[in-house]
Design an enzyme around this catalytic site. Structure first.
Site, PDB file in Angstrom:
ATOM      1  N   HIS A 160       0.833  -1.221   0.000  1.00  0.00           N
ATOM      2  CA  HIS A 160       0.000   0.000   0.000  1.00  0.00           C
ATOM      3  C   HIS A 160       0.857   1.256   0.000  1.00  0.00           C
ATOM      4  CE1 HIS A 160      -3.291  -2.719   1.362  1.00  0.00           C
ATOM      5  NE2 HIS A 160      -2.321  -3.245   2.088  1.00  0.00           N
ATOM      6  N   SER A 281      14.937  21.930 -15.308  1.00  0.00           N
ATOM      7  CA  SER A 281      13.760  22.744 -15.576  1.00  0.00           C
ATOM      8  C   SER A 281      14.201  24.052 -16.218  1.00  0.00           C
ATOM      9  CB  SER A 281      13.017  23.023 -14.262  1.00  0.00           C
ATOM     10  OG  SER A 281      12.250  24.204 -14.386  1.00  0.00           O
ATOM     11  N   LYS A 287      16.016  21.975 -10.203  1.00  0.00           N
ATOM     12  CA  LYS A 287      15.339  20.710 -10.520  1.00  0.00           C
ATOM     13  C   LYS A 287      16.232  19.697 -11.221  1.00  0.00           C
ATOM     14  CE  LYS A 287      11.570  19.696 -10.147  1.00  0.00           C
ATOM     15  NZ  LYS A 287      10.333  20.020 -10.842  1.00  0.00           N
ATOM     16  N   GLU A 294       9.646   8.770 -16.593  1.00  0.00           N
ATOM     17  CA  GLU A 294       8.261   9.202 -16.824  1.00  0.00           C
ATOM     18  C   GLU A 294       7.808   8.859 -18.240  1.00  0.00           C
ATOM     19  OE1 GLU A 294       7.759  13.138 -14.111  1.00  0.00           O
ATOM     20  OE2 GLU A 294       9.377  13.161 -15.553  1.00  0.00           O
TER      21      GLU A 294
END
Ligand code: ARG
Length: 461
Positions: A160, A281, A287, A294
């Site tokens: 979980h 970024s 970043k 992704e």
């Protein structure tokens, strides 16, 4: 002669329809497979007495020329659409006629594009399966290498997405090894069903020419010939098998990608991607983004889309061949491309992750992840499981409210919950001991994991 079927028609094709009907923009990728099929078919025609030795030879060299002519840039073929060439089979036949002359007009004797396209697709897919299996195998070796290099790293295991129990990092990696290994096996099964020769099926009823199907089967490296001509020209279930297997590969990749995305966030801080597989970024200078992971997660949706597209395409099609089937090609090519680029991208990412071992260990020791050990301890002291579980729960609650980890709770406080607690309770919280206790086949004890790695290497070889 541009159209293979022009005799019965008085009018020209509407230019819009001609373009709409053409599969050349997609099926040019079948050029090599189609040449192989034609080369084998020419031999079979000679064996059947349709072609003389001389005629076959001129067809063979015409085919060699087509291969040669397109070896640099096969997409050049596309300009033939303007001249009314609708698909790769038409292109090859037209070129053969151009260069072999009269003999070329015989190459399609007793044959239909319906069986030809299915044969080409199977040849193409066989190649894709083998190369995908090779790159999955490479990914498996990288997982094993990572497991061996970081054998003693202990991490929190999750259910979980909540900390559950500590686990060896190599055990976690080998979980993915198992998944990818099954993917390789699944592809073996897809290969077996793909490796069946439709050629000889004609348009749908079986060829009227006595070509030797077993001879063709051998020449083209198929394991067997198809048993029913109507089945052979009407199905693309071998593509469905592949887009299904491909979807499962992407599911596995996307789960690994998701884990690594989470683990690389500052909240987890378990891993960092090296600069070569991360992006920044354009606005926020601090970043470091896991775009590669992704994109794997994102492309998984496309893989499913192609599988769904195949399912929808095949549903309710009347027997036998329907032009709908032409649409299966794009699904095959795209899903093969997605699977192969994502598997090899994941391999590159895994070679470029940095582990923050201290942080991982610290996380594996916090948040009452050792509570299950208290249950085991009480069981060893003679308490039945359910009672032990209840008492351990009370101890955890006490710890949470007092702001203490389990190993910092005083013995007198343990005694509030059970007299069975003794000084030796403090021995159970060592991470190494917790791991070693899972000494069962498939468990996370170091001995078992070492054995699993040993077996896995053997399996791969
Ligand atoms: N380009 C077609 C396809 O991919 C080849 C078969 C065409 N057959 C036909 N009867 N129109 O399905």
């Amino acid at each position: 002669m541009k159209k293979l079927w022009g005799g019965r028609f008085k009018e020209n094709m509407d230019p819009q329809f001609r373009k709409f009907n053409a599969s050349l923009p997609v099926d040019w990728r079948l050029l090599e497979a189609d040449i192989q099929v034609n080369k084998a078919y020419a031999q079979a025609l000679r064996k059947a007495g349709i072609l003389t030795g001389h005629e076959e030879k001129s067809i063979q060299s015409a085919l060699d020329n087509i291969r040669e002519k397109n070896s640099k840039n096969p997409t050049h073929i596309l300009k033939n659409i303007e001249q009314g060439i609708e698909d790769i089979h038409t292109y090859v036949e037209t070129e053969v006629i151009k260069s072999a002359g009269e003999a070329g007009y015989k190459i399609h004797t007793g044959r239909s594009r319906n069986e030809q396209v299915s044969t080409d697709l199977r040849i193409y897919l066989r190649q894709e399966i083998l190369s995908l299996q090779k790159s999955l195998k490479n990914l498996c070796f990288i997982l094993i290498g990572l497991a061996e290099q970081n054998f003693d790293v202990i991490m929190p295991g999750y259910t979980h997405l909540q900390k559950a129990q500590p686990v060896l990092f190599p055990h976690y990696l080998m979980a993915y090894f198992e998944k990818f290994c099954r993917d390789i096996q699944r592809l073996d099964e897809v290969f077996t069903r793909t490796n069946v020769l439709p050629l000889g099926s004609g348009a749908l009823t079986g060829s009227h020419t006595k070509i030797d199907r077993n001879f063709l089967c051998k020449l083209l490296g198929f394991a067997e010939i198809s048993s029913n001509s109507m089945d052979a020209v009407s199905d693309r279930d071998f593509i469905l098998d592949f887009t299904g297997a491909g979807s499962i590969i992407l599911i596995h990749l996307s789960r690994l990608a998701e884990d690594l995305i989470l683990y690389s966030s500052s909240e987890f801080g378990f891993i960092e991607l090296r600069d070569n597989v991360a992006t920044g970024s354009s606005l926020m200078p601090h970043k470091k983004n896991p775009d590669a992971l992704e994109l794997i997660r994102g492309k998984t949706g496309q893989a499913f889309g192609h599988h769904m597209g195949m399912l929808a395409l095949m549903k309710g099609l009347p027997l036998t061949y329907n032009k709908d089937l032409q649409e299966s090609q794009n699904h095959l090519f795209e899903s093969a491309d997605i699977a192969s680029t994502c598997v090899s991208m994941m391999a590159t990412i895994l070679k470029n992750i940095i582990l923050h071992k201290e942080r991982i260990r610290q996380s594996a020791q916090s948040d009452y992840i050792d509570a299950t050990e208290v249950v085991d301890y009480l069981i060893r002291k003679g308490l039945p499981f359910r009672k032990a579980h209840h008492i351990a729960g009370k101890v955890v609650l006490f710890g949470i409210e007092a702001g203490l980890p389990l190993h910092k709770i005083k013995l007198k406080d343990f005694h509030r919950f059970s007299p069975l607690f003794d000084k030796d309770v403090y021995d159970i919280f060592s991470l190494e001991k917790i791991i070693s206790a899972k000494d069962i086949p498939g468990g996370t004890s170091p001995e078992r994991v070492k054995e699993a790695i040993r077996q896995s290497k053997k399996k791969l070889e």
